[in-house]
Design an enzyme around this catalytic site. Structure first.
Site, PDB file in Angstrom:
ATOM      1  N   GLU A 111      -5.142  -8.379  -0.682  1.00  7.85           N
ATOM      2  CA  GLU A 111      -5.872  -8.149   0.581  1.00  7.85           C
ATOM      3  C   GLU A 111      -7.329  -7.920   0.232  1.00  7.85           C
ATOM      4  OE1 GLU A 111      -4.487  -5.274   3.459  1.00  7.85           O
ATOM      5  OE2 GLU A 111      -2.393  -5.766   3.034  1.00  7.85           O
ATOM      6  N   GLU A 157       0.827  -1.228   0.000  1.00  6.61           N
ATOM      7  CA  GLU A 157       0.000   0.000   0.000  1.00  6.61           C
ATOM      8  C   GLU A 157       0.850   1.262   0.000  1.00  6.61           C
ATOM      9  OE1 GLU A 157      -3.056  -0.209   3.078  1.00  6.61           O
ATOM     10  OE2 GLU A 157      -4.117  -1.753   1.948  1.00  6.61           O
TER      11      GLU A 157
HETATM   12  O1  AHR Z   1      -5.117  -6.168   6.880  1.00  9.42           O
HETATM   13  C1  AHR Z   1      -5.016  -5.059   7.722  1.00  9.42           C
HETATM   14  C2  AHR Z   1      -4.310  -3.886   7.054  1.00  9.42           C
HETATM   15  O2  AHR Z   1      -5.127  -3.338   6.061  1.00  9.42           O
HETATM   16  C3  AHR Z   1      -3.030  -4.178   6.318  1.00  9.42           C
HETATM   17  O3  AHR Z   1      -1.925  -4.209   7.153  1.00  9.42           O
HETATM   18  C4  AHR Z   1      -2.926  -3.040   5.367  1.00  9.42           C
HETATM   19  O4  AHR Z   1      -2.186  -3.373   4.207  1.00  9.42           O
HETATM   20  C5  AHR Z   1      -4.356  -2.686   5.074  1.00  9.42           C
HETATM   21  O5  AHR Z   1      -4.588  -1.336   5.111  1.00  9.42           O
END
Ligand code: AHR
Length: 495
Positions: free
Chosen positions: A292, A173
């Site tokens: 994610e 990110e």
């Molecule tokens: O999964 C929780 C968090 O969400 C992760 O660390 C991050 O990449 C995202 O914002």
């Protein structure tokens, strides 16, 4: 409610379903590692300190690519802190989650866990506070035969054979201002290209994921991706997508129609990849890695207050959340031609299908759709044509009450169908234009008393899957009666 027809043809193929879309995320966050998978003091710990109860439950999900060590944690992590004799590893102040990180679980323990669980390792390098060279060194530590500095460290740490990590993420990110070491797209692209070049120079067989936009709401959405893919060029094998969704306005029909938006996100990112491929006149294109994804909006506790293994984002999941998880999976399968990897975030305690409380363990609602799909994931995604009643989601637009995907594996056909109607059962008719349905294998359905029903340590089986028998076969076609708010996995045998 009017019948929904799902029409298929064995020749209308989207593409092979990559098993890696059934991956997960294990981050050093909250109680995911410590008190989650690794807890030497737990009554269920094995000789290496892994929680056997948690691993046994996770085995049912048969996850594939396991992304580690983060998430945001990765952007402040120095992998060398997590190797060597445990008593010599530093305790560090961890900034992403304001926690204490004792480094008792690191690269070698993670690889050991992957071997135990048959997970494909997937490491995220630190391109926030780390350097491209540190990333290159990690590849050498993991993948090179003995004889050079970092590979010899691995051998000295008791691992004569290389770990063989093929999948690497170039940061996490990096478009988000909350990220340690966040930079604009052009700077990230330079860092990523430098790291990618050195990492591939160490091991030509690795595959790399560049950071794409972490949300469709980012002001740089798609433009970030264009810039990064254009600059990193052929060194990028995949670009990442992230998505967390929630029912913030308590509008369940609209929440369940989020699949429209997930489909669109995948298609927009695919369009960027195709645009770059065309612009660069390349043979190669980057594919999509949804590394994610999940439902997350209820528990936003993200400050560890300087504690070790604090309770962070321990979301409690209900039936509607589980249906949305089924919706993500349906969307991934429908886009099997371009989406090659996906990782549910996360696997235990932190926005996870499993929660622990002391020595106890709870399986949450979202566990079940993952298990139901994962069990039947092998094969080729077919293009379903759906005809039937629809409704208008307030923000997500028109959606069929029935959300679906289908996987063909030889003479086996698995149809996944979710009924988004909160009040009424749905009749679903399945037929193939070019072959007959000859038999039904063991089908499953997930439902519960209502959309908000959830499991708890006190009542652990309120929302769970059960055998599904409401399927009739006649004239080579099938008709199923789905309960309101339910998701079914129906495996057929074809003639
Ligand atoms: O999964 C929780 C968090 O969400 C992760 O660390 C991050 O990449 C995202 O914002």
């Amino acid at each position: 409610m009017e019948t929904t027809t799902i029409e298929l043809h064995s020749g209308f193929q989207v593409g092979p379903v990559d098993p890696r879309i059934f991956g997960g995320v294990l981050e050093h966050m909250g109680r995911a590692v410590y008190s989650g998978v690794y807890d030497p003091d737990c009554a269920h710990a094995d000789a290496e300190g892994f929680r056997t109860d948690v691993l046994q439950a996770l085995r049912r999900l048969d996850m594939t690519a396991m992304r580690y060590p983060g998430g945001n944690f990765a952007s402040g992590y120095h992998w060398m802190d997590g190797i060597g004799p445990r008593e010599q590893r530093p305790v560090v102040r961890e900034l992403a989650w304001q926690s204490i990180e004792p480094n008792q679980f690191g690269t070698d323990e993670y690889i050991g866990l992957c071997r135990k669980m048959n997970w494909t390792p997937m490491l995220t390098v630190n391109l926030g506070t780390g350097t491209p060279e540190e990333a290159r060194n990690w590849v050498e530590y993991c993948n090179c035969p003995a004889g050079t500095k970092y590979a010899d460290w691995r051998v000295a740490n008791g691992n004569a054979d290389p770990h063989g990590v093929r999948l690497w993420c170039l940061g996490n990110e990096m478009d988000g201002p909350w990220q340690l070491g966040h930079v604009p797209a052009d700077e990230y692209a330079i860092r990523a290209q430098q790291a990618a070049k050195m990492m591939k120079d160490v091991d030509r067989s690795i595959e790399l994921v560049v950071c794409g936009s972490c949300s469709i709401d980012m002001p740089t959405y798609l433009e970030w991706d264009r810039q990064v893919l254009e600059y990193v060029g052929d060194l990028a094998d995949y670009v990442s997508l992230h998505r967390y969704v929630g029912n913030r306005d308590d509008d369940t029909p609209d929440f369940l129609a989020i699949t429209n938006s997930i489909d669109r996100q995948i298609e927009e990112m695919d369009a960027v990849c195709r645009f770059i491929q065309a612009k660069r006149r390349n043979k190669k294109r980057a594919y999509l890695c949804f590394d994610e994804w999940n439902v997350w909006y209820k528990n936003m506790q993200m400050d560890g207050a300087g504690k070790f293994a604090p309770h962070l984002i321990e979301e409690v999941y209900n039936l509607e959340d589980a249906l949305v998880v089924a919706g993500f999976l349906n969307s991934f399968i429908r886009h099997a031609d371009v989406l090659k990897i996906a990782n549910i975030a996360q696997i235990v305690n932190v926005i996870a299908p499993i929660l622990t409380r002391g020595d106890e363990m709870l399986v949450q609602s979202i566990f079940y759709p993952f298990e139901m799909f994962s069990r039947r994931r092998d094969g080729i995604s077919l293009q379903p044509v759906v005809q039937g009643p629809t409704y208008e989601g307030r923000t997500n637009g028109q959606a069929h009450y029935i959300d679906t995907s289908a996987i063909l594996n030889g003479r086996q056909l698995s149809v996944f169908a979710t009924n988004r109607n909160l009040a009424e059962p749905a009749t679903v008719h399945v037929r193939l234009a070019d072959c007959s349905i000859a038999g039904l294998d063991s089908a499953e359905v997930l439902t519960g008393p209502d959309a908000k029903a959830a499991n708890s340590f006190e009542q652990p089986e309120v929302v769970c899957s059960r055998p599904f028998t409401d399927v009739r076969l006649a004239d080579g076609q099938a008709t199923a009666e789905l309960p309101p708010v339910s998701a079914a996995a129906i495996p057929f045998r074809l003639a």
